[in-house]
Design a protein around this motif. Structure first.
Motif, PDB file in Angstrom:
ATOM      1  N   ASN A 255      38.992  31.756  38.321  1.00  0.00           N
ATOM      2  CA  ASN A 255      39.571  30.970  37.376  1.00  0.00           C
ATOM      3  C   ASN A 255      40.566  31.996  36.635  1.00  0.00           C
ATOM      4  O   ASN A 255      40.297  32.765  35.773  1.00  0.00           O
ATOM      5  N   ASN A 256      41.830  31.859  37.025  1.00  0.00           N
ATOM      6  CA  ASN A 256      42.855  32.831  36.392  1.00  0.00           C
ATOM      7  C   ASN A 256      43.174  32.433  34.853  1.00  0.00           C
ATOM      8  O   ASN A 256      43.901  32.863  34.158  1.00  0.00           O
ATOM      9  N   THR A 257      42.659  31.288  34.602  1.00  0.00           N
ATOM     10  CA  THR A 257      43.016  30.726  33.127  1.00  0.00           C
ATOM     11  C   THR A 257      41.698  31.214  32.086  1.00  0.00           C
ATOM     12  O   THR A 257      41.923  31.018  30.805  1.00  0.00           O
ATOM     13  N   SER A 258      40.887  32.016  32.574  1.00  0.00           N
ATOM     14  CA  SER A 258      39.880  32.463  31.747  1.00  0.00           C
ATOM     15  C   SER A 258      39.762  34.215  31.807  1.00  0.00           C
ATOM     16  O   SER A 258      39.178  34.607  32.805  1.00  0.00           O
ATOM     17  N   PRO A 259      40.716  34.609  30.932  1.00  0.00           N
ATOM     18  CA  PRO A 259      40.657  36.170  31.022  1.00  0.00           C
ATOM     19  C   PRO A 259      39.560  37.233  31.219  1.00  0.00           C
ATOM     20  O   PRO A 259      39.332  38.100  31.867  1.00  0.00           O
ATOM     21  N   ALA A 260      38.416  36.898  30.371  1.00  0.00           N
ATOM     22  CA  ALA A 260      37.184  37.669  30.560  1.00  0.00           C
ATOM     23  C   ALA A 260      36.439  37.485  31.641  1.00  0.00           C
ATOM     24  O   ALA A 260      36.085  38.453  31.983  1.00  0.00           O
ATOM     25  N   ARG A 261      36.762  36.426  32.601  1.00  0.00           N
ATOM     26  CA  ARG A 261      35.815  36.438  33.805  1.00  0.00           C
ATOM     27  C   ARG A 261      36.737  36.349  35.021  1.00  0.00           C
ATOM     28  O   ARG A 261      36.248  36.657  36.000  1.00  0.00           O
ATOM     29  N   TYR A 262      38.092  36.404  34.845  1.00  0.00           N
ATOM     30  CA  TYR A 262      38.978  36.389  36.219  1.00  0.00           C
ATOM     31  C   TYR A 262      38.875  37.691  36.690  1.00  0.00           C
ATOM     32  O   TYR A 262      39.074  38.540  35.967  1.00  0.00           O
ATOM     33  N   ASN A 263      38.687  37.830  37.809  1.00  0.00           N
ATOM     34  CA  ASN A 263      38.869  39.102  38.730  1.00  0.00           C
ATOM     35  C   ASN A 263      39.909  38.890  39.837  1.00  0.00           C
ATOM     36  O   ASN A 263      39.609  38.193  40.773  1.00  0.00           O
ATOM     37  N   GLU A 264      40.952  39.383  39.458  1.00  0.00           N
ATOM     38  CA  GLU A 264      41.971  39.391  40.536  1.00  0.00           C
ATOM     39  C   GLU A 264      42.007  39.752  41.841  1.00  0.00           C
ATOM     40  O   GLU A 264      42.078  39.147  42.793  1.00  0.00           O
ATOM     41  N   ALA A 265      41.185  40.877  41.996  1.00  0.00           N
ATOM     42  CA  ALA A 265      41.062  41.519  43.319  1.00  0.00           C
ATOM     43  C   ALA A 265      40.014  40.573  44.203  1.00  0.00           C
ATOM     44  O   ALA A 265      40.443  40.341  45.364  1.00  0.00           O
ATOM     45  N   ALA A 266      38.985  40.303  43.436  1.00  0.00           N
ATOM     46  CA  ALA A 266      37.965  39.349  44.217  1.00  0.00           C
ATOM     47  C   ALA A 266      38.517  37.856  44.310  1.00  0.00           C
ATOM     48  O   ALA A 266      38.318  37.203  45.648  1.00  0.00           O
ATOM     49  N   ALA A 267      39.362  37.351  43.376  1.00  0.00           N
ATOM     50  CA  ALA A 267      40.005  36.247  43.729  1.00  0.00           C
ATOM     51  C   ALA A 267      40.896  36.089  44.826  1.00  0.00           C
ATOM     52  O   ALA A 267      41.044  35.153  45.543  1.00  0.00           O
ATOM     53  N   ASN A 268      41.815  37.075  45.031  1.00  0.00           N
ATOM     54  CA  ASN A 268      42.614  37.312  45.834  1.00  0.00           C
ATOM     55  C   ASN A 268      41.920  37.241  47.471  1.00  0.00           C
ATOM     56  O   ASN A 268      42.151  36.875  48.654  1.00  0.00           O
ATOM     57  N   LEU A 269      40.800  38.283  47.374  1.00  0.00           N
ATOM     58  CA  LEU A 269      40.166  38.370  48.620  1.00  0.00           C
ATOM     59  C   LEU A 269      39.422  36.960  49.002  1.00  0.00           C
ATOM     60  O   LEU A 269      39.495  36.766  50.307  1.00  0.00           O
ATOM     61  N   ALA A 270      38.791  36.641  48.085  1.00  0.00           N
ATOM     62  CA  ALA A 270      38.131  35.185  48.443  1.00  0.00           C
ATOM     63  C   ALA A 270      39.099  34.206  48.742  1.00  0.00           C
ATOM     64  O   ALA A 270      38.964  33.526  49.808  1.00  0.00           O
ATOM     65  N   TRP A 271      40.077  33.992  48.262  1.00  0.00           N
ATOM     66  CA  TRP A 271      41.396  33.207  48.796  1.00  0.00           C
ATOM     67  C   TRP A 271      41.797  33.340  50.095  1.00  0.00           C
ATOM     68  O   TRP A 271      42.031  32.381  50.911  1.00  0.00           O
ATOM     69  N   ASP A 272      42.304  34.616  50.429  1.00  0.00           N
ATOM     70  CA  ASP A 272      42.480  35.178  51.901  1.00  0.00           C
ATOM     71  C   ASP A 272      41.577  34.414  52.731  1.00  0.00           C
ATOM     72  O   ASP A 272      41.844  34.009  53.847  1.00  0.00           O
ATOM     73  N   ARG A 273      40.272  34.865  52.603  1.00  0.00           N
ATOM     74  CA  ARG A 273      39.100  34.410  53.530  1.00  0.00           C
ATOM     75  C   ARG A 273      39.032  32.881  53.596  1.00  0.00           C
ATOM     76  O   ARG A 273      38.842  32.371  54.529  1.00  0.00           O
TER      77      ARG A 273
END
Length: 283
Positions: A255-273
């Motif tokens: 969730n990129n709208t929640s700065p404290a919990r958003y993890n860009e690297a994990a989010a991008n990798l999970a989305w690619d998968r």
């Protein structure tokens, strides 16, 4: 940010903890009410960060479909123009259909799919603006009616004139748990992706026919406690699945709208998968 603060916020978003209680405990952790209040923007969702924009190649609209008896379901739908498409049902968190989930739905459409995001709170008129009000409404949902409402969403996609008959789903948190339930109760579902969702009862696992993709944050102890039994059941039942734990990532890391919990690297990798699975199963 102190992990204890993030864990407290996670408790607030998932347990019957009032906002007053949350602020009081946050102030104790930080040492002052002033500091506690200064941290809130980093913890709470800031929908200005949701990247939903107009896309001339995507047709986005609000639709309705027939849910359980007497229920009209509201949903956000997005699709590219062109040939018949694989279809994806997007399932929101326990805050309802919000700008972040609409953004995810647009991203699915931009990847080449017909996507809808139903509003689970449709029986109550839809998701309210106030997230605390939305959270309270979730406790009033009838579980069987809610499941039927989302199974009807799958039927809507499977019968859609622009669809190719192949259907997947992707859910987040509350929606991740529901994605697993859809896999259990819909033998025609081709693929189900669950982001940090509570695992189903192991006795129900043999009913799963869809291929599963399971994403978990390494720091999400509450949800991760159920992984071993779930994975053992998946193996015993020969269910096709992939399971990934993203070290250093919290619950809601997508969730990129929640700065404290958003993890860009994990989010991008999970989305690619996630898109890789949809490409294999839904194209």
């Amino acid at each position: 940010m102190d992990q204890r603060i993030i864990n407290l916020f996670d408790e607030y978003t998932h347990e019957p903890l009032t906002r007053k209680e949350f602020i009081t405990r946050l102030a104790k952790l930080t040492g002052s009410l002033t500091l506690a209040m200064s941290l809130l923007p980093m913890l709470e969702n800031n929908y200005a960060q949701a990247a939903t924009v107009a896309d001339k190649d995507i047709k986005a609209e609000y639709i309705t479909y027939a849910g359980a008896e007497g229920v009209t379901m509201k949903a956000f739908q997005a699709r590219p123009e062109g040939k018949k498409l694989g279809t994806v049902l997007v399932i929101h968190e326990n805050r309802g259909l919000n700008p972040h989930i609409k953004d995810v739905t647009m991203r699915v459409a931009q990847a080449g799919y017909l996507a809808i995001a139903p509003d689970a709170l449709s029986p109550f008129g839809g998701t309210p603006i106030n997230e605390d009000e939305a959270r309270a409404m979730f406790s009033k949902l009838d579980a069987q009616q809610n499941l039927t409402n989302f199974l009807k969403g799958l039927e809507y996609l499977q019968k859609h004139k622009k669809g190719n008959g192949k259907t997947g789903c992707v859910g987040f948190c509350w929606g991740g748990a529901l994605a697993a339930q859809l896999a259990i109760h819909s033998p025609d579902l081709d693929a189900a992706v669950a982001y940090y969702g509570r695992q189903p009862e192991v006795a129900d696992v043999p009913k799963i026919k869809a291929e599963l993709l399971l994403h978990y944050g390494g720091l999400d102890e509450r949800v991760n406690a159920g992984i071993p039994a779930f994975e053992q059941a998946l193996k015993a039942s020969n269910v096709q699945y992939q399971l990934f734990v993203y070290e250093g990532a919290n619950h809601a890391f997508n969730n990129n709208t929640s700065p404290a919990r958003y993890n860009e690297a994990a989010a991008n990798l999970a989305w690619d998968r996630t898109l890789d699975l949809f490409k294999r199963k839904l194209k």
